[in-house]
Design an enzyme around this catalytic site. Structure first.
Site, PDB file in Angstrom:
ATOM      1  N   ASN A  29      -3.252  45.656  -5.232  1.00 21.32           N
ATOM      2  CA  ASN A  29      -3.375  45.931  -6.668  1.00 21.32           C
ATOM      3  C   ASN A  29      -2.012  45.968  -7.346  1.00 21.32           C
ATOM      4  O   ASN A  29      -1.008  46.341  -6.741  1.00 21.32           O
ATOM      5  CB  ASN A  29      -4.153  47.240  -6.908  1.00 21.32           C
ATOM      6  CG  ASN A  29      -3.239  48.446  -7.021  1.00 21.32           C
ATOM      7  OD1 ASN A  29      -2.658  48.711  -8.075  1.00 21.32           O
ATOM      8  ND2 ASN A  29      -3.066  49.167  -5.907  1.00 21.32           N
ATOM      9  N   PHE A  33      -0.413  51.197 -13.867  1.00 14.70           N
ATOM     10  CA  PHE A  33      -0.693  52.445 -14.605  1.00 14.70           C
ATOM     11  C   PHE A  33      -1.476  52.200 -15.892  1.00 14.70           C
ATOM     12  O   PHE A  33      -1.030  52.559 -16.990  1.00 14.70           O
ATOM     13  CB  PHE A  33       0.598  53.209 -14.949  1.00 14.70           C
ATOM     14  CG  PHE A  33       1.271  53.899 -13.793  1.00 14.70           C
ATOM     15  CD1 PHE A  33       0.640  54.068 -12.572  1.00 14.70           C
ATOM     16  CD2 PHE A  33       2.570  54.396 -13.937  1.00 14.70           C
ATOM     17  CE1 PHE A  33       1.277  54.709 -11.514  1.00 14.70           C
ATOM     18  CE2 PHE A  33       3.213  55.043 -12.893  1.00 14.70           C
ATOM     19  CZ  PHE A  33       2.565  55.190 -11.684  1.00 14.70           C
ATOM     20  N   SER A  43       4.753  54.244  -7.075  1.00  9.83           N
ATOM     21  CA  SER A  43       3.941  53.076  -7.392  1.00  9.83           C
ATOM     22  C   SER A  43       4.842  51.847  -7.423  1.00  9.83           C
ATOM     23  O   SER A  43       5.913  51.880  -8.025  1.00  9.83           O
ATOM     24  CB  SER A  43       3.267  53.228  -8.753  1.00  9.83           C
ATOM     25  OG  SER A  43       2.738  51.966  -9.144  1.00  9.83           O
ATOM     26  N   ASN A  99       4.267  49.189  -8.999  1.00 12.89           N
ATOM     27  CA  ASN A  99       3.945  48.338 -10.145  1.00 12.89           C
ATOM     28  C   ASN A  99       4.547  48.782 -11.465  1.00 12.89           C
ATOM     29  O   ASN A  99       4.176  48.283 -12.527  1.00 12.89           O
ATOM     30  CB  ASN A  99       2.419  48.228 -10.274  1.00 12.89           C
ATOM     31  CG  ASN A  99       1.796  47.690  -8.989  1.00 12.89           C
ATOM     32  OD1 ASN A  99       2.251  46.677  -8.476  1.00 12.89           O
ATOM     33  ND2 ASN A  99       0.797  48.384  -8.461  1.00 12.89           N
ATOM     34  N   THR A 100       5.448  49.758 -11.423  1.00 11.86           N
ATOM     35  CA  THR A 100       6.179  50.171 -12.626  1.00 11.86           C
ATOM     36  C   THR A 100       7.661  49.988 -12.330  1.00 11.86           C
ATOM     37  O   THR A 100       8.194  50.656 -11.441  1.00 11.86           O
ATOM     38  CB  THR A 100       5.852  51.637 -12.993  1.00 11.86           C
ATOM     39  OG1 THR A 100       4.476  51.707 -13.380  1.00 11.86           O
ATOM     40  CG2 THR A 100       6.706  52.142 -14.138  1.00 11.86           C
ATOM     41  N   LYS A 158       4.792  62.160  -4.430  1.00 11.74           N
ATOM     42  CA  LYS A 158       4.124  61.093  -3.687  1.00 11.74           C
ATOM     43  C   LYS A 158       5.121  59.982  -3.388  1.00 11.74           C
ATOM     44  O   LYS A 158       5.715  59.414  -4.295  1.00 11.74           O
ATOM     45  CB  LYS A 158       2.926  60.553  -4.466  1.00 11.74           C
ATOM     46  CG  LYS A 158       2.142  59.515  -3.665  1.00 11.74           C
ATOM     47  CD  LYS A 158       0.779  59.263  -4.249  1.00 11.74           C
ATOM     48  CE  LYS A 158       0.039  58.178  -3.494  1.00 11.74           C
ATOM     49  NZ  LYS A 158      -1.303  57.949  -4.042  1.00 11.74           N
ATOM     50  N   ASN A 161       1.973  55.994  -0.786  1.00 15.73           N
ATOM     51  CA  ASN A 161       1.389  55.044  -1.722  1.00 15.73           C
ATOM     52  C   ASN A 161       1.103  53.704  -1.023  1.00 15.73           C
ATOM     53  O   ASN A 161       1.186  53.621   0.212  1.00 15.73           O
ATOM     54  CB  ASN A 161       2.351  54.862  -2.900  1.00 15.73           C
ATOM     55  CG  ASN A 161       1.619  54.770  -4.221  1.00 15.73           C
ATOM     56  OD1 ASN A 161       0.718  53.957  -4.366  1.00 15.73           O
ATOM     57  ND2 ASN A 161       2.002  55.598  -5.175  1.00 15.73           N
TER      58      ASN A 161
HETATM   59  C1  LIG Z   1      -6.730  50.056  -7.294  1.00 16.93           C
HETATM   60  C2  LIG Z   1      -5.766  51.138  -6.871  1.00 16.93           C
HETATM   61  C3  LIG Z   1      -5.127  51.900  -7.830  1.00 16.93           C
HETATM   62  C4  LIG Z   1      -4.235  52.908  -7.450  1.00 16.93           C
HETATM   63  N1  LIG Z   1      -3.622  53.652  -8.417  1.00 16.93           N
HETATM   64  C5  LIG Z   1      -2.802  54.676  -8.054  1.00 16.93           C
HETATM   65  C6  LIG Z   1      -2.216  55.504  -9.023  1.00 16.93           C
HETATM   66  O1  LIG Z   1      -2.454  55.377 -10.231  1.00 16.93           O
HETATM   67  N2  LIG Z   1      -1.369  56.492  -8.611  1.00 16.93           N
HETATM   68  C7  LIG Z   1      -1.090  56.699  -7.289  1.00 16.93           C
HETATM   69  O2  LIG Z   1      -0.335  57.621  -6.953  1.00 16.93           O
HETATM   70  N3  LIG Z   1      -1.665  55.946  -6.329  1.00 16.93           N
HETATM   71  C8  LIG Z   1      -2.508  54.937  -6.675  1.00 16.93           C
HETATM   72  N4  LIG Z   1      -3.090  54.167  -5.698  1.00 16.93           N
HETATM   73  C9  LIG Z   1      -2.727  54.388  -4.276  1.00 16.93           C
HETATM   74  C10 LIG Z   1      -3.739  55.246  -3.543  1.00 16.93           C
HETATM   75  O3  LIG Z   1      -3.777  56.545  -4.086  1.00 16.93           O
HETATM   76  C11 LIG Z   1      -3.366  55.331  -2.038  1.00 16.93           C
HETATM   77  O4  LIG Z   1      -2.089  55.952  -1.916  1.00 16.93           O
HETATM   78  C12 LIG Z   1      -3.317  53.971  -1.364  1.00 16.93           C
HETATM   79  O5  LIG Z   1      -4.352  53.135  -1.833  1.00 16.93           O
HETATM   80  C13 LIG Z   1      -3.428  54.080   0.168  1.00 16.93           C
HETATM   81  O6  LIG Z   1      -4.661  54.635   0.568  1.00 16.93           O
HETATM   82  P1  LIG Z   1      -5.904  53.733   1.085  1.00 16.93           P
HETATM   83  O7  LIG Z   1      -5.366  52.787   2.117  1.00 16.93           O
HETATM   84  O8  LIG Z   1      -6.896  54.699   1.617  1.00 16.93           O
HETATM   85  O9  LIG Z   1      -6.417  53.002  -0.102  1.00 16.93           O
HETATM   86  C14 LIG Z   1      -3.977  53.142  -6.068  1.00 16.93           C
HETATM   87  C15 LIG Z   1      -4.642  52.383  -5.103  1.00 16.93           C
HETATM   88  C16 LIG Z   1      -5.527  51.387  -5.476  1.00 16.93           C
HETATM   89  C17 LIG Z   1      -6.230  50.577  -4.408  1.00 16.93           C
END
Ligand SMILES: Cc1cc2nc3c(=O)[nH]c(=O)nc-3n(C[C@H](O)[C@H](O)[C@H](O)COP(=O)(O)O)c2cc1C
Length: 325
Positions: free
Chosen positions: A76, A80, A139, A141-142, A180, A209
């Site tokens: 992804n 934000f 993140s 992406n910022t 985080k 993350n």
């Molecule tokens: C579509 C998407 C959006 C996410 N948006 C955020 C976010 O806004 N802030 C954040 O701290 N992590 C965000 N994450 C990261 C997740 O909180 C997590 O750290 C990451 O996906 C790893 O866990 P997983 O393998 O179980 O998905 C996002 C993940 C995904 C897939």
């Protein structure tokens, strides 16, 4: 299941709060604090809403979310997308009296915002509604966000947000403040961060993350899209970083383990590596909410198999002599 009906072996008490089970909804799913109650009802032990930015912003142009089903992964670059603090505050308002379940608030910064000011504003505006607060400096992406993980930047940022928390809330205990982190930190970064965290009074670290790395094993046709990779291929990387951070902080700072968890065994591995709580996102996309019941049953069974009377005893077990697996 309801909020108190989980197997007692899964209970976790930390930061003066009781978690009915250690499996949380990771940030990014309920970005605007709209469905946290339903997620708690579905069986999560806690929910982290956000990341929320000060002003509303649309995020990156679509497409910005890609499925890699062969890899049980996602990439992804949402960037934000957020409806902003004011709207989230409205959605969280009902929590002021009726505090059902545990809801953490993850704060981001606007794309063109100033990091320290944005995070301080987030604490001031949202701390009263949060069971815990997260400063998201990871993140991918910022632009520029992850640079906040350098020792110098982090020290000043932590001091600023702690100050803001002290001004914003008088609750006792204060909502814990967590950072985080990215799973892409070098060994040197990790050492620096552990050092800063230990001396700062930060209450917890989330590891971590999504990753900007691309393991060679990926099959999905979208594997070269830019953004953060989550799901199964992130599991070993994020677990090793978690293990290292636990070692470097000597188990003194509670850690939340996130990245590629899709079973009770995965959650257990993170707990043994040093996590007091865990979170997931991607596995829910592929397996649906039935996943939670299976995971909780499996985790309880593994704890009992290994003779742990409660989850807290298993935290960091891999690090203790005679308990390595
Ligand atoms: C579509 C998407 C959006 C996410 N948006 C955020 C976010 O806004 N802030 C954040 O701290 N992590 C965000 N994450 C990261 C997740 O909180 C997590 O750290 C990451 O996906 C790893 O866990 P997983 O393998 O179980 O998905 C996002 C993940 C995904 C897939």
């Amino acid at each position: 299941m309801g909020l108190t009906s989980d197997d007692p072996v899964l209970h976790m008490r930390i930061w003066g709060r009781s978690f009915p089970n250690p499996i949380g909804m990771a940030a990014g799913f309920d970005k605007d604090a709209e469905v946290y109650d339903s997620l708690l009802q579905a069986g999560f032990g806690f929910v982290e809403v956000g990341s929320i930015t000060p002003e509303p912003q649309p995020g990156n142009p679509k497409p910005r979310l890609f499925r890699l089903p062969q890899d049980s992964a996602l990439i992804n670059r949402m960037g934000f997308n957020s409806r902003g603090f004011a709207r989230a505050r409205q959605r969280l308002e009902s929590r002021r009296q009726l505090r059902r379940g545990i809801v953490g608030v993850n704060i981001g910064k606007n794309r063109n915002g100033e990091a320290e000011a944005d995070y301080m504003r987030g604490i001031r505006e949202l701390a009263a509604y949060a069971d815990y607060l997260v400063i998201n400096v990871s993140s991918p992406n910022t632009p520029g966000l992850r640079a906040l993980q350098s020792a110098v930047a982090l020290r000043s940022l932590i001091a600023a947000v702690q100050r803001a928390r002290g001004e914003a809330v008088t609750a006792d205990p204060l909502p814990p403040l967590l950072l985080k982190l990215a799973p892409d930190l070098t060994a040197e970064d990790r050492r620096d961060i552990a050092g800063v965290a230990a001396g700062s009074g930060i209450d917890g670290l989330i590891v971590g993350n999504t990753t900007i790395s691309r393991p060679p094993s990926l099959h999905g046709p979208h594997r070269s899209e830019s953004g953060g990779l989550s799901g199964a291929p992130l599991f070993s990387l994020s677990t090793e970083v978690l293990r290292d951070i636990y070692r470097l902080t000597e188990g003194r700072i509670p850690l939340i383990g996130v990245g590629g968890i899709s079973s009770g065994a995965d959650a257990y591995a993170k707990i043994r590596a040093g996590a007091s709580l865990v979170q997931l996102y991607t596995a829910l996309v592929y397996q649906g909410p039935g996943l939670l019941r299976r995971m909780k049953a499996e985790l309880a069974q593994l704890l009992r198999r290994d003779g742990f009377a409660g989850l807290a005893e298993a935290v960091g077990a891999d690090h203790r002599p005679g308990m390595e697996r």
